[in-house]
Design a protein around this motif. Structure first.
Motif, PDB file in Angstrom:
ATOM      1  N   ARG A   1       0.870  -1.199   0.000  1.00 36.86           N
ATOM      2  CA  ARG A   1       0.000   0.000   0.000  1.00 36.86           C
ATOM      3  C   ARG A   1       0.897   1.235   0.000  1.00 36.86           C
ATOM      4  O   ARG A   1       1.775   1.392   0.851  1.00 36.86           O
TER       5      ARG A   1
ATOM      6  N   ASN B   1       0.733   4.291   0.919  1.00 39.00           N
ATOM      7  CA  ASN B   1       0.870   5.269   1.999  1.00 39.00           C
ATOM      8  C   ASN B   1       1.479   4.677   3.267  1.00 39.00           C
ATOM      9  O   ASN B   1       1.741   5.405   4.212  1.00 39.00           O
TER      10      ASN B   1
ATOM     11  N   TRP C   1       4.387   6.726   5.694  1.00 44.42           N
ATOM     12  CA  TRP C   1       3.940   6.997   7.082  1.00 44.42           C
ATOM     13  C   TRP C   1       4.968   6.473   8.075  1.00 44.42           C
ATOM     14  O   TRP C   1       5.314   7.159   9.046  1.00 44.42           O
TER      15      TRP C   1
END
Length: 512
Positions: free
Chosen positions: A436, A438, A442
């Protein structure tokens, strides 16, 4: 019908205070479990036994109280129960370890459990006719308000004084109540001959059945249910004791519990509905303090302040409930209460990690009104068609069903939280992957901030641990929402039961 004398009215008022104390102590520790657990050096997963031991023991005593009140009289039984409750409250306050606390709580719940059904039966014996509706509102408000304000009162006592005062507060009140009841409540005569025919085997089988059933429900999720040999053995003991108890109840000329009251359709249906109400009464006051403590980090005072709105709305709704009881079919009033309770659960079942007082205020207030609208008509429906001679035993069975619903409900809630929490964690972990887009940015951003603030830590590992903690938190929030949705479904599924009961007379005197 002659109005009770002032002396008897004072005695009855004292039993209501005793009822309040006995039910209050089930939940008074719920907002302060962290402080009590720390004071006793107990593990977090062991602290629930501070509540469960009390409830299990109380469940054993409640059905036994019907026999004992006939044998030694309501006055003597209530006084002994109140005295024992007071003594073991002191033992709880001075307990220095978890085993000592659990034993003291069990004894407190067992001896104090008789106060609840004695108060119920006394109200129906002293106040037949029209006055019963007013008294039923008082009993309903007391029985539902006690577990609702328990966390609020407990939180205040713990913060203002210490957790020991959760139990020390019972000492002066218990002493006064016991003396007043002894001096005033001579409303029936004992039948000491019953003691010679006391069914000790029946008591043993009943205690074995109820105690092991609660233990299996409480500990089953932790140990994998029947994969654990100890749980499987206790489940077998539960089934055996349950069968032997029923055999004694139907074959003994004088069993400790007369089950024939269940032959009355209104009583049997009322008990089933009382069991459902018990799940809602105790369950929500158990789930929400857990949510506020584990997700929001609230202390006991903040938890109590948040839940106080329910008690306030119950007070405000009590006069309305009394008025509606005279105007509406009690079955319609009960249905209204159950629908409102289900709606409050559905409303609350939108918890997030930011939910607090303002998000909870309206649905918790709705819950308070719903409890009053349910509890008062259930009392009338359940007892309104019974003969006076059946009231004592029936009151014990009725209160047993409510508390049994609460006990099994708490155990089921723990099971659902464990089960659904694991399912949500797995689902979240499947969606938080390196693939994923993001996720990696993060983690990199968080690792950079950790490295700047605490350069001695391994920032990448610390960031991963933070991500894991966030997934654990969100899975727990979703599990609590699942519990609330199931609770709403239970109340909606219970609605058809109302159609099974005959319409009780508002001024029923307890006869057929």
């Amino acid at each position: 019908m002659t109005r009770p004398s002032l002396r008897h009215r004072i005695g009855f008022a004292a039993t209501v205070v005793g009822l309040f104390m006995a039910i209050l102590d089930i939940q008074i520790v719920s907002a302060s479990l962290a402080e009590v657990q720390a004071g006793l050096s107990a593990a977090p997963d062991e602290a629930s036994w501070i509540q469960s031991s009390y409830l299990i023991a109380e469940i054993v005593m409640i059905p036994l109280s019907g026999f004992l009140s006939r044998a030694i009289s309501s006055r003597v039984l209530f006084t002994l129960s109140c005295a024992g409750f007071t003594v073991f409250s002191a033992a709880c306050a001075f307990a220095e370890s978890l085993p000592a606390m659990v034993v003291a709580r069990a004894l407190q719940g067992f001896v104090g459990g008789a106060m609840i059904p004695v108060c119920f039966s006394t109200s129906f014996l002293l106040y037949p006719g029209e006055n019963r509706v007013k008294v039923s509102v008082l009993i309903s408000l007391t029985a539902t308000l006690a577990p609702t304000i328990g966390p609020s009162l407990g939180g205040w006592l713990t913060q203002a004084l210490s957790w020991h005062w959760l139990f020390l507060i019972n000492l002066p009140i218990g002493a006064v109540v016991g003396v007043i009841v002894w001096l005033t409540l001579d409303i029936d005569r004992p039948e000491p001959g019953l003691l010679a025919r006391f069914d000790w085997w029946g008591l043993l089988f009943m205690a074995g059945f109820l105690g092991t059933a609660e233990y299996v429900m409480e500990e089953g999720p932790r140990w994998g249910w029947f994969d654990d040999a100890h749980i499987a053995e206790l489940a077998a003991v539960c089934a055996l004791c349950g069968g032997l108890f029923l055999w004694r109840a139907f074959t003994r000329p004088e069993p400790i519990i007369q089950l024939r009251a269940f032959g009355n359709r209104n009583f049997a249906t009322g008990c089933a509905l009382s069991c459902i109400v018990g799940v809602g009464l105790f369950g929500l006051v158990y789930v929400l303090p857990l949510f506020f403590a584990r997700i929001r980090g609230f202390d006991s005072m903040q938890i109590g302040e948040t839940l106080f709105i329910t008690g306030l709305c119950m007070f405000l709704s009590a006069p309305v409930a009394g008025r509606l009881a005279r105007l509406l079919d009690l079955r319609a009033m009960l249905a209204l209460g159950m629908v409102l309770f289900a709606l409050s659960c559905l409303w609350i079942a939108q918890l997030t990690n930011l939910s607090g007082f303002w998000e909870m205020a309206v649905p918790l207030g709705l819950r308070g009104a719903a409890l009053i609208f349910m509890f008062m008509p259930i009392n009338q429906i359940t007892f309104g068609t019974l003969a006076p001679a059946e009231i004592k035993n029936a009151a014990a069975l009725y209160n047993l069903m409510r508390n049994l619903g609460g006990a099994l409900g708490l155990a089921a809630i723990n099971s659902v939280v464990v089960w659904r929490g694991a399912a949500h964690r797995q689902h979240l972990s499947e969606n938080v992957t390196w693939g994923r887009g993001n996720v990696q940015p993060w983690l990199d951003n968080l690792a950079a901030r950790i490295a700047a603030a605490q350069p001695d830590l391994a920032p990448e590992l610390a960031a991963l641990r933070r991500l894991q903690a966030l997934m654990q938190r969100e899975a727990l929030v979703l599990a609590y929402n699942d519990v609330l949705l199931l609770m709403a479904a239970l109340f909606l599924l219970g609605l058809p039961c109302i159609a099974l009961v005959a319409r009780p007379r508002a001024a029923a005197g307890g006869g057929h």
